[in-house]
Design an enzyme around this catalytic site. Structure first.
Site, PDB file in Angstrom:
ATOM      1  N   ASP B  11      -1.534   3.037   8.871  1.00 30.52           N
ATOM      2  CA  ASP B  11      -3.539   2.965   8.729  1.00 30.52           C
ATOM      3  C   ASP B  11      -3.790   1.649   8.556  1.00 30.52           C
ATOM      4  O   ASP B  11      -4.479   1.415   7.641  1.00 30.52           O
ATOM      5  CB  ASP B  11      -3.700   3.905   7.423  1.00 30.52           C
ATOM      6  CG  ASP B  11      -3.393   3.160   6.217  1.00 30.52           C
ATOM      7  OD1 ASP B  11      -2.473   2.433   6.058  1.00 30.52           O
ATOM      8  OD2 ASP B  11      -3.889   3.381   5.185  1.00 30.52           O
ATOM      9  N   ASP B  15      -2.891  -5.045   5.177  1.00 26.36           N
ATOM     10  CA  ASP B  15      -1.537  -5.259   5.041  1.00 26.36           C
ATOM     11  C   ASP B  15      -0.503  -4.438   6.102  1.00 26.36           C
ATOM     12  O   ASP B  15       0.521  -4.982   6.053  1.00 26.36           O
ATOM     13  CB  ASP B  15      -1.156  -4.950   3.473  1.00 26.36           C
ATOM     14  CG  ASP B  15      -1.576  -3.450   3.087  1.00 26.36           C
ATOM     15  OD1 ASP B  15      -2.448  -3.138   3.833  1.00 26.36           O
ATOM     16  OD2 ASP B  15      -1.147  -3.116   2.244  1.00 26.36           O
ATOM     17  N   ASP B  16      -1.239  -3.360   6.641  1.00 27.57           N
ATOM     18  CA  ASP B  16      -0.632  -2.826   7.723  1.00 27.57           C
ATOM     19  C   ASP B  16      -0.199  -3.708   8.992  1.00 27.57           C
ATOM     20  O   ASP B  16       0.624  -3.911   9.682  1.00 27.57           O
ATOM     21  CB  ASP B  16      -1.143  -1.642   8.409  1.00 27.57           C
ATOM     22  CG  ASP B  16      -1.497  -0.424   7.346  1.00 27.57           C
ATOM     23  OD1 ASP B  16      -2.245  -0.620   6.399  1.00 27.57           O
ATOM     24  OD2 ASP B  16      -0.632   0.456   7.294  1.00 27.57           O
ATOM     25  N   ASN B 159      -3.246   1.249  -8.440  1.00 22.16           N
ATOM     26  CA  ASN B 159      -4.198   0.752  -8.009  1.00 22.16           C
ATOM     27  C   ASN B 159      -5.579   1.251  -7.595  1.00 22.16           C
ATOM     28  O   ASN B 159      -6.651   0.910  -7.953  1.00 22.16           O
ATOM     29  CB  ASN B 159      -4.001  -0.373  -6.927  1.00 22.16           C
ATOM     30  CG  ASN B 159      -3.343   0.615  -5.738  1.00 22.16           C
ATOM     31  OD1 ASN B 159      -3.239   1.540  -5.598  1.00 22.16           O
ATOM     32  ND2 ASN B 159      -3.130  -0.318  -4.604  1.00 22.16           N
ATOM     33  N   GLU B 165      -1.117   5.081  -7.034  1.00 27.06           N
ATOM     34  CA  GLU B 165      -1.346   3.893  -5.874  1.00 27.06           C
ATOM     35  C   GLU B 165      -2.128   4.511  -4.879  1.00 27.06           C
ATOM     36  O   GLU B 165      -1.990   5.976  -4.777  1.00 27.06           O
ATOM     37  CB  GLU B 165       0.141   3.889  -5.654  1.00 27.06           C
ATOM     38  CG  GLU B 165       0.139   2.469  -4.521  1.00 27.06           C
ATOM     39  CD  GLU B 165       0.300   3.309  -3.088  1.00 27.06           C
ATOM     40  OE1 GLU B 165      -0.157   2.587  -2.076  1.00 27.06           O
ATOM     41  OE2 GLU B 165       0.464   4.355  -3.009  1.00 27.06           O
ATOM     42  N   ASN B 167      -1.790   5.020  -1.498  1.00 23.23           N
ATOM     43  CA  ASN B 167      -1.293   5.746  -0.367  1.00 23.23           C
ATOM     44  C   ASN B 167      -0.806   7.200  -0.760  1.00 23.23           C
ATOM     45  O   ASN B 167      -0.751   8.083  -0.084  1.00 23.23           O
ATOM     46  CB  ASN B 167       0.007   5.144   0.141  1.00 23.23           C
ATOM     47  CG  ASN B 167      -0.197   4.104   1.155  1.00 23.23           C
ATOM     48  OD1 ASN B 167      -1.379   3.905   1.570  1.00 23.23           O
ATOM     49  ND2 ASN B 167       0.597   2.909   1.726  1.00 23.23           N
ATOM     50  N   HIS B 236       1.130  -5.419   0.294  1.00 23.70           N
ATOM     51  CA  HIS B 236       2.168  -4.497   0.128  1.00 23.70           C
ATOM     52  C   HIS B 236       2.777  -4.063   1.156  1.00 23.70           C
ATOM     53  O   HIS B 236       4.126  -3.928   0.901  1.00 23.70           O
ATOM     54  CB  HIS B 236       1.009  -3.445  -0.500  1.00 23.70           C
ATOM     55  CG  HIS B 236       0.238  -3.766  -1.637  1.00 23.70           C
ATOM     56  ND1 HIS B 236       0.504  -3.929  -2.898  1.00 23.70           N
ATOM     57  CD2 HIS B 236      -1.142  -3.784  -1.734  1.00 23.70           C
ATOM     58  CE1 HIS B 236      -0.329  -4.160  -3.592  1.00 23.70           C
ATOM     59  NE2 HIS B 236      -1.440  -4.265  -3.003  1.00 23.70           N
ATOM     60  N   ASP B 237       2.206  -3.384   2.244  1.00 31.02           N
ATOM     61  CA  ASP B 237       2.900  -2.843   3.278  1.00 31.02           C
ATOM     62  C   ASP B 237       4.006  -3.809   3.605  1.00 31.02           C
ATOM     63  O   ASP B 237       5.103  -3.273   4.119  1.00 31.02           O
ATOM     64  CB  ASP B 237       1.932  -2.425   4.178  1.00 31.02           C
ATOM     65  CG  ASP B 237       1.071  -1.486   4.113  1.00 31.02           C
ATOM     66  OD1 ASP B 237       1.279  -0.827   2.848  1.00 31.02           O
ATOM     67  OD2 ASP B 237       0.031  -1.273   4.689  1.00 31.02           O
TER      68      ASP B 237
HETATM   69 CA   LIG Z   1      -1.316   0.972   4.796  1.00 30.19          CA
END
Ligand SMILES: [Ca+2]
Ligand SMILES: [Ca+2]
Ligand SMILES: [Ca+2]
Ligand SMILES: [Ca+2]
Lengths: 313, 313, 313, 313
Positions: B11, B15-16, B159, B165, B167, B236-237
């Site tokens: 998405d 970070d993606d 978060n 989290e 997601n 993150h990702d």
């Molecule tokens: Ca993501």
């Protein structure tokens, strides 16, 4: 400076025993009352243990008042596996000779706080059922208390479940009532208490403490250590008392704490939000403890108790 | 050794974007498909971003298939505040010239896994809606997949909320379906990803990476850094892709993971129980990452992407 | 007037069998497709039963497409006690000779509705899993469908639990998705269906219906009657088909319906609020049925089916 | 036969007022105590109303003891829209001259039941907070009470929400505690009480009852009637008192009752399972009332009260 007057609501319980010893031995604290609640073991056992500890440790003049036998809404969960059938691990104390005080713990709490507004510190180191009943019956105790501290909850990982600490999980509705009562709860949870481990050297120093060491401290610490399968057991409840004796031991952060009562896998979790936004915090949450100073304070209190054994302190 | 074939459900999202760049630049990985889901921003934006990234980064032959626009059961939560209105922070990439692939992401996942059983690794770095739809329609994908990894969840702090989290919180029911599907989820959560911060020196090395640095990496990292109010944003990702490129980067522990869907304050929490008892684990949960080696791998992949910009890689 | 084109999503199931017979025999209805879902018994059984019914009742040209085997999120609950191991009570129909259609029920629903917008009526008489999957993958089916009707739910008492009706309780999350999809669900629930009992005289009239009566209707009705311990079993699913054949049979009231997914004792309950306030209703909820006319219509349809047995209708 | 000694826990409230009048006027009942709880309006108002009613109706010797101001765990919900700002609709009674009794309602209940085991009937016609507190503090009251009856709950439709009746919805946790306390609750709910409407002819007969009619009954009944938008308001609470005066008025069925505390849309619902299986019932649930005899009993009690007005009864 006069010692801080404290009332201890507890469910002894190994770490409760070690916490009561600490409180009695600390020159900064004066135990004015003890109330008991069902939790680690049944109310009958926690009350009997409190009575035995009172006489063994040497504060026979302090009233012990029993309260709620189990959770408000749910079936009782016990922790006899952790605390031993009798609740004090391997320790076997002499039978008590003095009786409980009349009345219910919740009324004792209300009357004691009402009689001395601003002077009494209340510390709960078991499930919060008695405190919830007191606050429901007399909401003004939140104004009368000097400070209200608990050993309970976590903002990271639980011990009863992955999400929940035992004292909160044992009565989530009571905890929810207590956190919403309008005071600022001093919450010392697993995040702090699990770092205060009774390591080998600590146990050795306990062993040096005469009858107190031999009859109470070592049997408790070693049973607990064995069962929780760690070579250095955490003495959770003692952390709350050590904090009251020396508030500089623990660092705190303000937070808004909710207690989950509806989750499938999270009931009894303290959901700790450090991001307050506009909210007035309902808790100060302990984030770290000075372990070395904690053990100095604790062992020094134990030494004082041991010196008094048999003769009063 | 032939590179690992991966399908990325994402998405984008800052970070993606950084994760896609890592995947494309890693010699250990071959992106065979990209699917998109609504999450950080709306499905229209995440899909458009995926299309732009595909051409900008240089893998135009890889199909991009859009899927679910929002959570299965709940209102959509977005994170436009965190990712910028367009979803890529300060980065503005050229408009895409190639269209999406026909069909729905969940069908693409099923068909791709069915066509090449045991060969395709699936990694999800957004809400798990597409994965849940695929697994509901074709439960056998859990046998066909080589490995299924996610960036999501936490076993300590969230978060999106103190417990959850983003997601997972964005579609708790989907996550619950996915964790119960009968495979062993490789779960890389906040516990790991928040330690992999893009510190000042890291951003400096990004800045040295020509057009990739100037047009994508630095605008992403600095926007993210500003908004999340930390001087070293966690990417993150990217952690999940780095793990696929080099599985030795992250330490894991087996666990049973449930997703809370019923709590008042804990919906979307991954309740991670490391104490398996008799249960066969449904997850391997990441517990730590070698941050230095993570950045070496990542920056080296970015360098490879940058070299290929404009000429294919 | 041309008959109404209907697609039936079902889990035969005794009352599903009686509903399919009604639909096939009604001159007002044309079955264009049948989809199956796990529910009363396993998907394998419901699908096999649908195939046998198709040939026995005489609509072999209608595709039967299987879908979801169980609930989206929860363990499957079955009702084999109520419907018999095979799902059709005491009825034993000849094995089917024709196969299922390829693909998944949810895709069949999407494609069929897309191909003929505004013309197809969808009726679900089992758990709503297939419908939920269809609506999640292609939200526009709510615009393409002519009408969407279900047999399910209750605004007073349940049958699976005191609060919940079987079809909803079997997959509460699916039902929640379906009610929130943006259409107006025609909900015919237990409040209506339990009043349409197959009393002794009704069963006598079934018995007069030749092979249909002997091989299907009577064995179904009497098994059901015995098991549900009432001398006049309610033929729930048939009510939804009878309504489609003659919408004047049932009275409706507009409402806002939520499906409880979080309760300890109420999961799968349809919470029906007739006090809409400012809300646009998401359901028309059946409140009463003209039982005499229902049986006239139903028995007359059965007679037409019986006449066609062996020769097509 | 000596009249039945009853303690009434209430939150007047229009129907509480009409219930108190019924109890005072019934030769079969002797009010020995009244306790108040926050509910329909605030505790201050319900207590003040109870005091005014005590003197107006003529039982000044009966103690009125206030209890809990609001729900145990949740924000208070009020019903001032239904009961008028003052809580008694259009009725304005003279100010009370006598004070409340000292202490808390929950202690009054415990002491009263302890003092006269097997002799006192307890009836709760408001939220169950006081009863829950009493049972938590002294679980043995369930053995000491002669009978415990409530006006509350429903096994079909609610009035506060589609699922929940007001008295239970106002404090679901308290109700859950009360139903699990180990006694058999006589539950008279909406299923019964809504059928006992004060129709036009009933109100006419109230109007004929002198000062009682003019100052209390008619203003209450007509305000209530207007607000609830029905020409014949149900006088819920009175049903529970009428039942105590003449237990043959209401039909009952044994059941297991759980109170939902976790649902999104169903909190405060009494989930009534008449299918007991092996369970010992925790409730007798009212299923119907003889409305004609109810009104005869009630109006005859009112007549007796009116005759006593000004002179004691
Ligand atoms: Ca993501
Ligand atoms: Ca304790
Ligand atoms: Ca069915
Ligand atoms: Ca009332």
């Amino acid at each position: 400076m006069a010692p801080k007057k404290i009332v201890i609501d507890c469910d002894p319980g190994i770490d409760d025993a070690l916490a009561l010893a600490l409180a009695h031995g600390s020159p900064a604290l004066e135990i004015v009352g003890v109330t008991t609640v069902g939790g680690n073991v049944s109310l009958d056992r926690t009350t009997d243990n409190a009575l035995r500890l009172r006489e063994f440790l040497g504060f026979p003049e302090v009233p012990v008042t029993p309260g709620a036998a189990g959770a408000m809404l749910r079936g009782t969960i016990e922790a006899a596996r952790v605390h031993g059938t009798g609740g004090l691990g391997g320790a076997v104390l002499p039978e008590a000779t003095l009786p409980v005080a009349p009345g219910h713990a919740s009324d004792y709490l209300i009357e004691t706080l009402r009689a001395d507004p601003g002077e009494i510190t209340l510390v709960a180191i078991g499930p919060l059922t008695n405190i919830a009943l007191a606050v429901l019956k007399e909401p003004r105790i939140v104004d009368w208390v000097r400070e209200f501290a608990i050993l309970g909850g976590t903002y990271t990982r639980g011990n009863r479940t992955p999400a929940a600490e035992f004292n909160i999980a044992a009565d989530p509705e009571a905890a929810a009532i207590v956190f919403r009562a309008g005071w600022t709860v001093t919450q010392i949870g697993l995040d702090v208490s699990t770092t205060a481990q009774a390591t080998g050297p600590v146990v050795e120093r306990m062993r040096a403490l005469g009858r107190l060491g031999a009859d109470l401290l070592v049997p408790c610490a070693t049973f607990y250590g064995m069962v929780t399968a760690s070579d250095g057991p955490a003495i959770h409840d003692a952390c709350a008392l050590a904090y009251l004796a020396d508030p500089t031991l623990i660092e705190f952060e303000s937070a808004w704490v909710e207690v989950e009562t509806a989750g499938r896998f999270t009931s009894g979790m303290t959901v700790v939000d450090f991001d307050l936004g506009d909210r007035v915090p309902n808790a100060r949450v302990g984030t770290s403890i000075d372990v070395a100073r904690f053990w100095e304070l604790t062992l020094s209190a134990y030494e004082r108790v041991n010196q008094g054994l048999g003769s009063g302190i």
